[in-house]
Design a protein around this motif. Sequence first.
Motif, PDB file in Angstrom:
ATOM      1  N   SER A   1       0.842  -1.192   0.000  1.00  0.00           N
ATOM      2  CA  SER A   1       0.000   0.000   0.000  1.00  0.00           C
ATOM      3  C   SER A   1       0.878   1.243   0.000  1.00  0.00           C
ATOM      4  O   SER A   1       0.509   2.285  -0.520  1.00  0.00           O
ATOM      5  CB  SER A   1      -0.957  -0.003   1.184  1.00  0.00           C
ATOM      6  OG  SER A   1      -0.281   0.340   2.348  1.00  0.00           O
TER       7      SER A   1
ATOM      8  N   ASN B   1       1.660   1.913  -3.607  1.00  0.00           N
ATOM      9  CA  ASN B   1       0.502   2.529  -4.255  1.00  0.00           C
ATOM     10  C   ASN B   1       0.391   3.990  -3.879  1.00  0.00           C
ATOM     11  O   ASN B   1       0.145   4.856  -4.707  1.00  0.00           O
ATOM     12  CB  ASN B   1      -0.788   1.838  -3.809  1.00  0.00           C
ATOM     13  CG  ASN B   1      -0.956   0.531  -4.540  1.00  0.00           C
ATOM     14  OD1 ASN B   1      -0.333   0.335  -5.579  1.00  0.00           O
ATOM     15  ND2 ASN B   1      -1.751  -0.354  -3.980  1.00  0.00           N
TER      16      ASN B   1
ATOM     17  N   SER C   1       0.488   7.223  -6.247  1.00  0.00           N
ATOM     18  CA  SER C   1      -0.590   8.206  -6.415  1.00  0.00           C
ATOM     19  C   SER C   1      -0.134   9.591  -6.010  1.00  0.00           C
ATOM     20  O   SER C   1      -0.530  10.572  -6.613  1.00  0.00           O
ATOM     21  CB  SER C   1      -1.864   7.828  -5.668  1.00  0.00           C
ATOM     22  OG  SER C   1      -1.688   6.724  -4.873  1.00  0.00           O
TER      23      SER C   1
END
Length: 521
Positions: free
Chosen positions: A485, A488, A492
């Motif tokens: 995560s 990710n 982003s």
Amino acid sequence: MSQTQREHWGSTWGFIMAAAGSAIGLGNIWRFPYITGMNGGGAFVLVYLGCMLLIGLPVMLAEFAMGRASQSDPIGAFQYFQKGSEIIGKCFAGVGILLAALIAVFSSNYGLAAVVALIALAVYRWGFTVVGFFCSLVAMLILSYYAVIGGWTLLYTYDAFAGNLNFANHDEAGKMFGQMAANGWLCTLGMVLYIGICAFVCYAGVKKGVELASKLLMPILFLLIVVLVLRAVTLPGAGKGISFFLKPDFSKISEKSILDALGHAFYSLSLGMGILITYGSYLPRNRNILSASVSIAFFDTLLAMLAGLAIFPAVFAMNMSPAQGPSLIFQILPITFNAIPGSLGWLWNGVFFVLLAIAALTSGISLLECAVATAMQHLKISRQKAVIVLSLVIGAFALLSCWSVADWSCFPQLEKMFKGLFGSVKGNFLDELDYICSSWILPLDGLLIAIFAGWVLGVGKCARELYRRGDAEPLTLSCSGNCRSKLNMQLSVKAWSLFVRFVAPLLTLLTFLYAVGVVKF
Ligand code: TRP
């Protein structure tokens, strides 16, 4: 202001409904369907979705992050983050002066150059706080003319249910609308009623007023539009309307339509005026801004698409011609609904105008709330006092828009002053104010907000706010535990940083230059 003093939304859903209520307004209903139909239908929708992703979402996230991190109104949010970064503000002021010089030399548009130079000087003197000030100011200005149109929707709602909208052709419809708009006292009544309702809601507070009203009204709005869509698409001949609205035609996509899509995405999400900063500041720290923002953009686009599916199938099935703006809403649609077989015209009109009134009201509430939050914080007055004073001031200013459309001759001095100021332009005060606010101030504010978030506030700080869960020290973007995560997240944040630092400012600048006529296609 600390977390404990500030009132907060009761639930994430309430926040989403309130922000969607602000975003969903007349633009979704009277503008989006038409520009889509004229610019290549389905192809334009794709471009529009791209624009939402490219500048809509990044700027929306920036506004929410600023609001929540500072727990402040727009002015306070800029003050809060500016500390220690004054030098960057001065650099941008320099860039602004350079830009003004370039505009003056290359386009000879001295008015624009002067405006840009003035803003740059203000940023030099007061830093980015002036942007916050403009945000709240423009919210008040917009509310002053939005209230006149909102008043019309209330008057037409009454007329629909009273059976007064029973006209069958353009002449009658035009006459009815003309008579209403020319009746200054009636329009004043509508406007006062509209501001009164907004004031009533804001008076009750964030949770018991704005949130409660949005949670009640927004589902009704969606229900009503679905009813209208079902009626419209089942009419014989509806197919022509659907194909006008959605049939993809990529040959119609040009630079112009892309800029139209950009401008509309920006306008439709109510960006650039600090409303989302204010709404973000009411968001508790443990809520997920990212997914809420995606939902808000989704609902906004969904309603715009449904509006197109309610309007054009009916318009084409009844052999009318499409248009946008007030003539679509107050003339073509009532005739269309009257022409639907089954003598239920009053009902379809009633449903439509209740829907329109809700859309206009929830947007008005957000405008007033933004101004109220600013007044409460900087004039140190209570919410109740702020609501009353601001409603009176905005209402008084709204008289200008109202009577400039109805009948200037009641105020000869004002008419003279207005003509003196805007001598060369033909429109009335309402149209001029709308033009100045939505074509000039909104994109400029949006540009400055994106620059501020990306460069002054810093992507790191913003990202930590976006990913923050709860009051604890905002998480660092380092690998603690779940590395997937984290990856990710880093990706982003990188993407967002690219958009908010480069893409959004460049595109908003371009949209602005296009809207004011410096860039032409
Ligand atoms: N988003 C609104 C619409 O789609 C228009 C709008 C732009 C607006 N800025 C706003 C509404 C600020 C309320 C507040 O019609």
